[in-house]
Design a protein around this motif. Sequence first.
Motif, PDB file in Angstrom:
ATOM      1  N   ASP A 323       2.501  -7.535  30.746  1.00 36.56           N
ATOM      2  CA  ASP A 323       2.331  -6.120  31.080  1.00 36.56           C
ATOM      3  C   ASP A 323       0.970  -5.573  30.688  1.00 36.56           C
ATOM      4  OD1 ASP A 323       4.915  -6.197  31.849  1.00 36.56           O
ATOM      5  OD2 ASP A 323       5.710  -5.100  30.129  1.00 36.56           O
ATOM      6  N   GLY A 324       0.274  -6.285  29.787  1.00 35.70           N
ATOM      7  CA  GLY A 324      -0.959  -5.750  29.245  1.00 35.70           C
ATOM      8  C   GLY A 324      -0.739  -4.872  28.030  1.00 35.70           C
ATOM      9  N   VAL A 325       0.518  -4.793  27.547  1.00 33.60           N
ATOM     10  CA  VAL A 325       0.793  -4.036  26.332  1.00 33.60           C
ATOM     11  C   VAL A 325       0.200  -4.759  25.133  1.00 33.60           C
ATOM     12  CG1 VAL A 325       2.630  -3.157  24.838  1.00 33.60           C
ATOM     13  CG2 VAL A 325       2.858  -3.009  27.322  1.00 33.60           C
ATOM     14  N   LEU A 326       0.289  -6.077  25.125  1.00 35.02           N
ATOM     15  CA  LEU A 326      -0.414  -6.925  24.174  1.00 35.02           C
ATOM     16  C   LEU A 326      -1.502  -7.676  24.944  1.00 35.02           C
ATOM     17  CD1 LEU A 326       2.611  -8.367  22.133  1.00 35.02           C
ATOM     18  CD2 LEU A 326       1.075  -6.497  21.478  1.00 35.02           C
ATOM     19  N   PRO A 327      -2.511  -8.212  24.258  1.00 31.75           N
ATOM     20  CA  PRO A 327      -3.602  -8.903  24.956  1.00 31.75           C
ATOM     21  C   PRO A 327      -3.092  -9.958  25.933  1.00 31.75           C
ATOM     22  CG  PRO A 327      -4.150  -8.623  22.643  1.00 31.75           C
ATOM     23  CD  PRO A 327      -2.733  -8.153  22.800  1.00 31.75           C
ATOM     24  N   ARG A 328      -3.406  -9.767  27.216  1.00 28.74           N
ATOM     25  CA  ARG A 328      -2.845 -10.602  28.263  1.00 28.74           C
ATOM     26  C   ARG A 328      -3.335 -12.045  28.176  1.00 28.74           C
ATOM     27  NH1 ARG A 328      -3.936  -7.526  32.079  1.00 28.74           N
ATOM     28  NH2 ARG A 328      -1.893  -6.586  32.502  1.00 28.74           N
ATOM     29  N   ARG A 329      -4.580 -12.259  27.802  1.00 27.40           N
ATOM     30  CA  ARG A 329      -5.125 -13.617  27.776  1.00 27.40           C
ATOM     31  C   ARG A 329      -4.406 -14.505  26.769  1.00 27.40           C
ATOM     32  NH1 ARG A 329     -11.753 -13.234  28.276  1.00 27.40           N
ATOM     33  NH2 ARG A 329     -11.801 -12.277  30.365  1.00 27.40           N
ATOM     34  N   VAL A 330      -3.860 -13.910  25.739  1.00 33.50           N
ATOM     35  CA  VAL A 330      -3.155 -14.681  24.712  1.00 33.50           C
ATOM     36  C   VAL A 330      -1.662 -14.717  25.002  1.00 33.50           C
ATOM     37  CG1 VAL A 330      -2.585 -14.856  22.256  1.00 33.50           C
ATOM     38  CG2 VAL A 330      -4.893 -14.173  22.961  1.00 33.50           C
TER      39      VAL A 330
END
Length: 457
Positions: A323-330
């Motif tokens: 969702d992008g709520v937490l860093p998406r790349r990780v």
Amino acid sequence: MTSPTTPAPTSDQDRAPAAEGLRKVLGLPAAVMFGLAYMMPLASFTTYGVVNTMTEGHVVTSYWITLVAMLFTAASYAAMAGAYSATGGAYTYTRRTLGGHVGFLGGWTILLDYVLLPMMAYLVIGVYLHESFPAVPQGVWIAGSIALVTVLNMVGITMLSKVSSAIVLAQTVFLVLFALLAVRTARGQEIPSLWDALAGRGPGTATALAGAAILCYSFLGFDSVASLAEETRNARRTIPRAILLVTLLGGLLFIAVSLVSSLAFPHWQNYTSVDAASLDVVRAVGGKLFESFFTAAFVAGCFGAVLAQQATVSRVLFSMGRDGVLPRRVFGYLHPVWRTPVYATLVVSAIGLVSLFVDLTLASSLINFGALTAFSLVNIATVKHYVIDGKRRGAGPILRYLVAPVIGLALSVWLWTSLSEQAFVIGLCWLGAGLVYLVAMTRGFRVAPPDLDMTEA
């Protein structure tokens, strides 16, 4: 993209191949086994002495209260799983129904449980194996368990499901043998009546509720099943059924184990140690050799539980990262071959290393705070999704989507008020930290949190 208040589409997307997402490989038996492994069939031994002493020998009464409360909430989870076939559990349901801000705080709160449960299991594994093999430091057992669980979680849900099923079956063999020995032991001594053991006459309401509040964490397995929606075939049908089956079967199993334990060793005042009362019971029914068998089965059960627990929290983090709520790349990253959230899994493993430095007391006091908060939110989300937004009317829908969730909410709040002061203080601090992060992420609520993508990609 679907708005948070719009009922989920009824297409066959949950049966479509997941070439770019999590693989759909689980059926109903595997999902139920996964949930039971998460709950750990031997979990009733963990807090048996504490609750039985608190309730003056009526631990079974507290389990009945907990099971009834959890069945109402499990029904709400099942209803929401039928509406939204996506990973994330309580976070997904509250976010899509109650909006991004509430959904984030709900997910943040239940993360407290998910993150700490593996840590507790690792610590228990280390303690028991160190007691059996004193020459090997406890930290070595913990680190080795974390490494093995991490690898199994990274290579895929199919392998994880097979290992979890095997461990549940091994625990079942132990429990059958234990029940037979306990019944034989009970026949040779004066025991309380079966009705007193089942329903209880001694504890007051407050005492029974306090015991039930401690036992709530044992039922978190049905929530873990909800997190597997994107890896389950025909998820809209399978996941709701698995949620209810796991709750009912797990609760009845806990009641049965506690019942035969109480009948075989009714002298709760004579425990050598309240925390290790299960060893007194096992020793009474089978001697030292059977006690060693119990230790092996219990450690195996903890291993199976932590496999399921770590898989669950990594998928919740994956959902939040996607969702992008937490860093998406990780957190939103899937391995191109294994199709598993490997970075989220590694983060959970790193948190598990904290078990090298803490004890069970602090962690266990926090688990039920997040669990009961999440349960309350899901009950509220069920009413909003089906009755308020979906305009479901008629006797059947009102009973299922209004009356049952309201009862589940009331029971969850009732149990929530029985938690310790320490759990409230630290739990509210955790919730406050999540609120601060949400304010920063949304620039003082001027920017909406990222919308939840309802597709698996």
